[in-house]
Design a protein around this motif. Structure first.
Motif, PDB file in Angstrom:
ATOM      1  N   CYS A   2      51.183  43.715  38.539  1.00 38.81           N
ATOM      2  CA  CYS A   2      50.190  43.497  37.887  1.00 38.81           C
ATOM      3  C   CYS A   2      48.773  43.349  39.173  1.00 38.81           C
ATOM      4  O   CYS A   2      48.704  43.053  39.629  1.00 38.81           O
ATOM      5  CB  CYS A   2      50.793  41.880  37.962  1.00 38.81           C
ATOM      6  N   LYS A   3      47.795  43.710  38.537  1.00 42.25           N
ATOM      7  CA  LYS A   3      46.269  43.453  38.763  1.00 42.25           C
ATOM      8  C   LYS A   3      45.464  42.183  39.270  1.00 42.25           C
ATOM      9  O   LYS A   3      46.316  41.348  38.405  1.00 42.25           O
ATOM     10  CB  LYS A   3      45.655  44.169  38.438  1.00 42.25           C
ATOM     11  N   GLY A  39      45.964  44.574  30.943  1.00 38.00           N
ATOM     12  CA  GLY A  39      45.908  45.460  32.247  1.00 38.00           C
ATOM     13  C   GLY A  39      45.088  46.759  31.144  1.00 38.00           C
ATOM     14  O   GLY A  39      45.787  47.803  31.790  1.00 38.00           O
ATOM     15  N   THR A  44      37.352  49.234  35.980  1.00 36.00           N
ATOM     16  CA  THR A  44      37.372  47.301  35.724  1.00 36.00           C
ATOM     17  C   THR A  44      35.804  47.610  36.253  1.00 36.00           C
ATOM     18  O   THR A  44      35.063  48.298  37.439  1.00 36.00           O
ATOM     19  CB  THR A  44      38.677  46.655  36.370  1.00 36.00           C
ATOM     20  N   GLU A  49      35.497  41.166  37.592  1.00 36.67           N
ATOM     21  CA  GLU A  49      36.829  41.038  38.531  1.00 36.67           C
ATOM     22  C   GLU A  49      36.406  39.585  39.073  1.00 36.67           C
ATOM     23  O   GLU A  49      37.042  38.287  39.535  1.00 36.67           O
ATOM     24  CB  GLU A  49      37.312  41.911  39.303  1.00 36.67           C
TER      25      GLU A  49
END
Length: 78
Positions: A2-3, A39, A44, A49
């Motif tokens: 998981c980011k 995701g 990105t 973020e």
């Protein structure tokens, strides 16, 4: 794996933020937040973020404050 932004969004959803709430606070569309949460963003953008992380950290502080206030209330009313 998981980011970080996915985990941040997962946390925000768990504490009651809608995709629209998150998007408005970050300054993007709900669709963008949805794509990050899945995701599904290959390249990105660090600014997005960081915005998501900032909102998550604000919510952490809000939840801590609410928890402390509630714990104090419970302690006073035993």
């Amino acid at each position: 794996m998981c980011k970080a932004s996915q985990r941040d969004i997962e946390y925000l959803r768990a504490v009651g933020c809608s995709l629209n709430d998150i998007a408005e606070r970050v300054g993007v569309t709900a669709q963008t937040i949805l794509r990050y949460s899945r995701g599904a963003v290959e390249n990105t953008l660090p600014i997005i973020e960081r915005g998501i992380r900032h909102v998550a950290l604000e919510e952490v502080e809000r939840v801590k404050k609410l928890t402390a206030e509630y714990e104090a209330f419970v302690e006073e009313n035993k």
